[in-house]
Design a protein around this motif. Structure first.
Motif, PDB file in Angstrom:
ATOM      1  N   VAL A 159       0.577  -1.329  -0.320  1.00  0.00           N
ATOM      2  CA  VAL A 159       0.397   0.020  -0.207  1.00  0.00           C
ATOM      3  C   VAL A 159       0.969   1.522   0.047  1.00  0.00           C
ATOM      4  O   VAL A 159       1.661   1.420   0.979  1.00  0.00           O
ATOM      5  CB  VAL A 159      -0.804   0.136   1.051  1.00  0.00           C
ATOM      6  N   PRO A 160       0.808   1.811  -1.192  1.00  0.00           N
ATOM      7  CA  PRO A 160       2.000   3.135  -1.145  1.00  0.00           C
ATOM      8  C   PRO A 160       0.841   4.556  -0.041  1.00  0.00           C
ATOM      9  O   PRO A 160       0.339   3.834   0.390  1.00  0.00           O
ATOM     10  CB  PRO A 160       1.636   3.871  -2.375  1.00  0.00           C
ATOM     11  N   LEU A 161       1.775   5.191   0.037  1.00  0.00           N
ATOM     12  CA  LEU A 161       1.118   6.514   0.737  1.00  0.00           C
ATOM     13  C   LEU A 161       1.710   7.850   0.292  1.00  0.00           C
ATOM     14  O   LEU A 161       2.516   7.950  -0.350  1.00  0.00           O
ATOM     15  CB  LEU A 161       2.850   7.018   2.136  1.00  0.00           C
ATOM     16  N   HIS A 162       0.353   7.927   0.248  1.00  0.00           N
ATOM     17  CA  HIS A 162      -0.350   9.214  -1.207  1.00  0.00           C
ATOM     18  C   HIS A 162      -0.664  10.275  -0.114  1.00  0.00           C
ATOM     19  O   HIS A 162      -1.600  10.588   0.465  1.00  0.00           O
ATOM     20  CB  HIS A 162      -1.355   8.610  -1.665  1.00  0.00           C
ATOM     21  N   VAL A 163       0.330  11.463  -0.715  1.00  0.00           N
ATOM     22  CA  VAL A 163       0.158  13.003  -0.606  1.00  0.00           C
ATOM     23  C   VAL A 163      -0.729  14.456  -1.273  1.00  0.00           C
ATOM     24  O   VAL A 163       0.159  13.982  -3.012  1.00  0.00           O
ATOM     25  CB  VAL A 163       1.369  13.478   0.033  1.00  0.00           C
ATOM     26  N   SER A 164      -2.098  14.429  -1.236  1.00  0.00           N
ATOM     27  CA  SER A 164      -2.407  14.865  -2.452  1.00  0.00           C
ATOM     28  C   SER A 164      -2.488  16.629  -2.585  1.00  0.00           C
ATOM     29  O   SER A 164      -2.492  17.003  -1.597  1.00  0.00           O
ATOM     30  CB  SER A 164      -4.163  14.281  -1.659  1.00  0.00           C
ATOM     31  N   GLY A 165      -1.728  16.709  -3.522  1.00  0.00           N
ATOM     32  CA  GLY A 165      -0.790  17.629  -3.975  1.00  0.00           C
ATOM     33  C   GLY A 165      -2.279  18.594  -4.423  1.00  0.00           C
ATOM     34  O   GLY A 165      -1.555  19.600  -4.459  1.00  0.00           O
ATOM     35  N   ILE A 166      -2.713  17.805  -5.102  1.00  0.00           N
ATOM     36  CA  ILE A 166      -4.134  18.733  -5.710  1.00  0.00           C
ATOM     37  C   ILE A 166      -5.056  17.420  -6.095  1.00  0.00           C
ATOM     38  O   ILE A 166      -5.016  16.531  -6.397  1.00  0.00           O
ATOM     39  CB  ILE A 166      -3.387  18.958  -7.841  1.00  0.00           C
TER      40      ILE A 166
END
Length: 252
Positions: A159-166
């Motif tokens: 499971v990837p760690l996701h950072v939503s910048g948009i």
């Protein structure tokens, strides 16, 4: 079966090692037997990996992460002694290739990740004055950020760690395997919607937000499992070597 020196010479040329100023020596790091028939590959030459190579009666262990990194102590004591002494006592050659294996256009870690994700219009870009270190490509169809996370998990079994910048779908992505989170600014200049790497730093969260780009930390080990496998299969096909990839459960 082939001569060790023939294999080392071939890999030096095939991976164009002379073109890289690396953080560790590329090539033969620990000398073993003069001939090679059984080759094991792995991401990192840890004690557990070496023990498995011994059990498999390997003549050589080829890894992405070897020894003698810039800045580390030159003393062969403790953990390093246990690893190296086991290689020597079982006459196993240790070969390691770092940046040359990341950047190779067909069997490198980045090339393999592009193939695994079935990306189109793949391009290679320099980063930190290293050619072909940063890659970009296009998904066959756009995905939501959540759908792309699921896609990554299926491909990498992590499971990837996701950072939503948009807040927008993902179509064009850039990537660099391993600990390459700091290339996020170079990636954003390519006009991509998302950037993938193996690790994440505290500062990466703010960079993604301020650059307006999705960031996925997919695992250092998880993103760099494929280059050594591809190289091992290449050597097996070319020279008839017996090849066995040794995996690890490293979650980082």
């Amino acid at each position: 079966m082939m001569k060790r020196d023939e294999l080392v010479s071939y890999l030096q040329e095939y991976l164009v090692c002379d073109d890289f100023k690396d953080y560790a020596p590329n090539g033969l790091q620990v000398e073993g037997g003069s001939t090679i028939q059984k080759l094991c590959t792995a991401v990192t030459a840890s004690q557990a990996i070496i023990q498995k190579a011994v059990a498999l009666q390997a003549d050589a262990l080829l890894v992405h992460h070897g020894y003698f990194w810039r800045g580390e102590t030159a003393m062969i004591t403790g953990m390093k002694y246990k690893r190296i002494s086991q290689l020597i006592s079982h006459n196993i050659n240790l070969l390691a290739y770092h940046l040359p294996l990341d950047c190779h256009p067909t069997i490198g870690n980045n090339a393999c990740l592009g193939k695994l994700f079935a990306l189109e219009t793949i391009r290679m870009h320099p980063a930190s004055n290293v050619p072909n270190l940063l890659w970009s490509g296009i998904l066959s169809k756009s995905m939501s950020a959540k759908a792309f996370s699921v896609y990554i998990e299926k491909k990498l079994n992590r499971v990837p760690l996701h950072v939503s910048g948009i807040n927008k779908p993902i179509h064009r992505i850039a990537w660099c395997t391993g600990a390459a989170e700091d290339y996020i600014e170079e990636a954003s200049l390519l006009g991509v919607d998302a950037y993938l790497s193996g690790e994440i730093s505290e500062r990466t969260y703010y960079q993604a937000k301020e650059l307006g780009i999705h960031y996925y930390a997919c695992g250092h080990h998880a993103t760099e499992r494929f280059g050594v496998q591809a190289l091992g299969e290449h050597l097996s096909e070319r020279y008839g070597l017996l090849h066995h990839f040794i995996d690890s459960e490293n979650p980082v």
